[in-house]
Write a protein that holds these residues in place. Structure first.
Motif, PDB file in Angstrom:
ATOM      1  N   LYS A  12       0.910  -1.231   0.012  1.00  0.00           N
ATOM      2  CA  LYS A  12       0.028   0.101   0.095  1.00  0.00           C
ATOM      3  C   LYS A  12       0.947   1.253   0.023  1.00  0.00           C
ATOM      4  O   LYS A  12       1.926   1.362   0.794  1.00  0.00           O
ATOM      5  CB  LYS A  12      -0.853   0.008   1.112  1.00  0.00           C
ATOM      6  CG  LYS A  12      -2.072  -1.088   1.258  1.00  0.00           C
ATOM      7  CD  LYS A  12      -2.832  -0.960   2.446  1.00  0.00           C
ATOM      8  CE  LYS A  12      -3.713  -2.379   2.605  1.00  0.00           C
ATOM      9  NZ  LYS A  12      -4.675  -2.247   3.621  1.00  0.00           N
ATOM     10  N   MET A  13       0.555   2.218  -0.905  1.00  0.00           N
ATOM     11  CA  MET A  13       1.379   3.254  -1.010  1.00  0.00           C
ATOM     12  C   MET A  13       0.576   4.393  -0.060  1.00  0.00           C
ATOM     13  O   MET A  13      -0.425   4.722   0.018  1.00  0.00           O
ATOM     14  CB  MET A  13       1.434   3.907  -2.310  1.00  0.00           C
ATOM     15  CG  MET A  13       1.860   3.108  -3.202  1.00  0.00           C
ATOM     16  SD  MET A  13       3.937   3.210  -2.922  1.00  0.00           S
ATOM     17  CE  MET A  13       4.640   2.147  -4.160  1.00  0.00           C
ATOM     18  N   LYS A  14       1.307   5.333   0.415  1.00  0.00           N
ATOM     19  CA  LYS A  14       0.823   6.305   1.391  1.00  0.00           C
ATOM     20  C   LYS A  14       0.904   7.574   0.300  1.00  0.00           C
ATOM     21  O   LYS A  14       1.953   7.739  -0.416  1.00  0.00           O
ATOM     22  CB  LYS A  14       1.940   6.661   2.462  1.00  0.00           C
ATOM     23  CG  LYS A  14       1.660   8.043   3.193  1.00  0.00           C
ATOM     24  CD  LYS A  14       2.657   7.999   4.234  1.00  0.00           C
ATOM     25  CE  LYS A  14       2.283   9.228   4.995  1.00  0.00           C
ATOM     26  NZ  LYS A  14       3.219   9.649   6.198  1.00  0.00           N
ATOM     27  N   THR A  15       0.096   8.452   0.275  1.00  0.00           N
ATOM     28  CA  THR A  15       0.100   9.354  -0.710  1.00  0.00           C
ATOM     29  C   THR A  15       0.896  10.650  -0.303  1.00  0.00           C
ATOM     30  O   THR A  15       1.635  11.321  -1.332  1.00  0.00           O
ATOM     31  CB  THR A  15      -1.382   9.948  -1.036  1.00  0.00           C
ATOM     32  OG1 THR A  15      -1.861  10.455   0.364  1.00  0.00           O
ATOM     33  CG2 THR A  15      -2.204   8.840  -1.436  1.00  0.00           C
ATOM     34  N   SER A  16       1.347  11.002   0.916  1.00  0.00           N
ATOM     35  CA  SER A  16       2.096  12.025   1.424  1.00  0.00           C
ATOM     36  C   SER A  16       3.776  11.506   1.329  1.00  0.00           C
ATOM     37  O   SER A  16       4.137  10.717   1.857  1.00  0.00           O
ATOM     38  CB  SER A  16       1.666  12.582   2.555  1.00  0.00           C
ATOM     39  OG  SER A  16       2.712  13.421   2.956  1.00  0.00           O
ATOM     40  N   VAL A  17       4.404  12.517   0.869  1.00  0.00           N
ATOM     41  CA  VAL A  17       6.020  11.926   0.868  1.00  0.00           C
ATOM     42  C   VAL A  17       6.507  12.923   2.016  1.00  0.00           C
ATOM     43  O   VAL A  17       7.612  12.899   2.506  1.00  0.00           O
ATOM     44  CB  VAL A  17       6.635  12.698  -0.436  1.00  0.00           C
ATOM     45  CG1 VAL A  17       6.245  11.676  -1.380  1.00  0.00           C
ATOM     46  CG2 VAL A  17       6.547  13.947  -0.709  1.00  0.00           C
ATOM     47  N   HIS A  18       5.631  13.463   2.885  1.00  0.00           N
ATOM     48  CA  HIS A  18       6.236  14.251   4.152  1.00  0.00           C
ATOM     49  C   HIS A  18       6.041  13.272   5.309  1.00  0.00           C
ATOM     50  O   HIS A  18       5.381  12.491   5.456  1.00  0.00           O
ATOM     51  CB  HIS A  18       5.566  15.306   4.455  1.00  0.00           C
ATOM     52  CG  HIS A  18       5.003  16.213   3.416  1.00  0.00           C
ATOM     53  ND1 HIS A  18       6.140  17.161   2.825  1.00  0.00           N
ATOM     54  CD2 HIS A  18       4.126  16.554   2.463  1.00  0.00           C
ATOM     55  CE1 HIS A  18       5.864  17.911   1.955  1.00  0.00           C
ATOM     56  NE2 HIS A  18       4.518  17.611   1.703  1.00  0.00           N
ATOM     57  N   SER A  19       7.200  13.116   5.842  1.00  0.00           N
ATOM     58  CA  SER A  19       7.329  11.968   6.903  1.00  0.00           C
ATOM     59  C   SER A  19       8.455  12.339   7.796  1.00  0.00           C
ATOM     60  O   SER A  19       9.242  13.253   7.698  1.00  0.00           O
ATOM     61  CB  SER A  19       7.993  10.603   6.241  1.00  0.00           C
ATOM     62  OG  SER A  19       9.190  10.787   5.447  1.00  0.00           O
ATOM     63  N   ALA A 142       7.187   2.092   0.567  1.00  0.00           N
ATOM     64  CA  ALA A 142       5.863   2.337   0.340  1.00  0.00           C
ATOM     65  C   ALA A 142       5.311   3.445   1.327  1.00  0.00           C
ATOM     66  O   ALA A 142       4.481   4.291   0.930  1.00  0.00           O
ATOM     67  CB  ALA A 142       5.101   1.110   0.387  1.00  0.00           C
ATOM     68  N   THR A 143       5.601   3.178   2.514  1.00  0.00           N
ATOM     69  CA  THR A 143       4.922   3.891   3.611  1.00  0.00           C
ATOM     70  C   THR A 143       5.447   5.434   3.610  1.00  0.00           C
ATOM     71  O   THR A 143       4.700   6.413   3.670  1.00  0.00           O
ATOM     72  CB  THR A 143       5.464   3.291   5.115  1.00  0.00           C
ATOM     73  OG1 THR A 143       4.836   2.152   5.205  1.00  0.00           O
ATOM     74  CG2 THR A 143       4.920   4.332   6.160  1.00  0.00           C
ATOM     75  N   GLY A 145       5.938   6.914   0.860  1.00  0.00           N
ATOM     76  CA  GLY A 145       5.280   7.313  -0.518  1.00  0.00           C
ATOM     77  C   GLY A 145       6.371   7.518  -1.597  1.00  0.00           C
ATOM     78  O   GLY A 145       6.328   8.192  -2.526  1.00  0.00           O
ATOM     79  N   THR A 147       7.268   5.518  -4.263  1.00  0.00           N
ATOM     80  CA  THR A 147       6.808   4.914  -5.470  1.00  0.00           C
ATOM     81  C   THR A 147       7.804   4.216  -6.242  1.00  0.00           C
ATOM     82  O   THR A 147       7.778   2.810  -6.426  1.00  0.00           O
ATOM     83  CB  THR A 147       5.663   5.495  -6.238  1.00  0.00           C
ATOM     84  OG1 THR A 147       4.823   6.080  -5.224  1.00  0.00           O
ATOM     85  CG2 THR A 147       4.993   4.325  -6.771  1.00  0.00           C
TER      86      THR A 147
END
Length: 183
Positions: A12-19, A142-143, A145, A147
């Motif tokens: 599952k991909m997270k849509t936000s690249v802010h982490s 994936a977490t 984001g 991809t």
């Protein structure tokens, strides 16, 4: 959602690249670790090929050596995507697994199926380490984001799994039996 190979990713991909910066650093630490490990394998696998007496085992390791060159290139692509220099971090686990493989070679008689069984066991330990590492980093990518990075990690993960299966086939198709018949 299908990726560029036309398959649906298994993560599952997270849509936000802010982490969280610490999570990103943990991810990069794992990539650096694998970069060292794969480069170390480029030096270790030729020794395994030379020590193997089974043609099937030698061929399997030779094929994986070529794949390992691709794994290094993919990791370098990941560093590039992330805007980081490809700097390795010593992988103590791989160093230990490689040393264990060398000890098996030293402690078994050249030209025996018993040595080949030992090489298979040592090689599968390496594959299982890599499968765990690539699998964990794939999920983390994936977490986060990432991809494109996840897709590259997934390609290598699938090759590592295939290499493990080939080693099992070599063992099952004769090397283990031959070793059991040696005196």
């Amino acid at each position: 959602m299908k990726n560029e190979t036309g398959t649906t990713p298994k993560f599952k991909m997270k849509t936000s690249v802010h982490s969280e910066p610490a999570l990103n650093e943990l991810f990069f630490d794992g990539i650096r670790d694998l970069y060292w490990a794969e480069n170390h394998l480029l030096k270790t696998l030729p020794k395994m090929i030379k020590a193997a007496s089974s043609a099937a085992l030698s061929k399997a390791i030779e094929n994986h050596l070529k794949e390992t060159e691709g794994h290094v290139a993919r990791l370098e692509t990941i560093f590039d995507i992330m805007g980081k220099e490809p700097i390795a971090k010593k992988c103590n686990a791989m160093e230990g697994l490689a040393k264990e493989g060398e000890e098996i070679i030293e402690s078994t008689e050249a030209g025996t199926a018993t040595r080949d069984v030992g090489i298979i066991l040592a090689s599968q330990k390496v594959e299982h380490y890599e499968i765990a590492s690539y699998g964990g980093l794939l999920q983390l990518a994936a977490t986060l984001g990432l991809t494109e990075v996840a897709t590259l990690l997934e390609q290598t993960l699938e090759e590592e799994k295939a290499a493990d299966l080939i080693l099992t086939e070599v063992a099952e198709e004769g090397v283990n039996y031959q070793a059991s018949e040696e005196s």
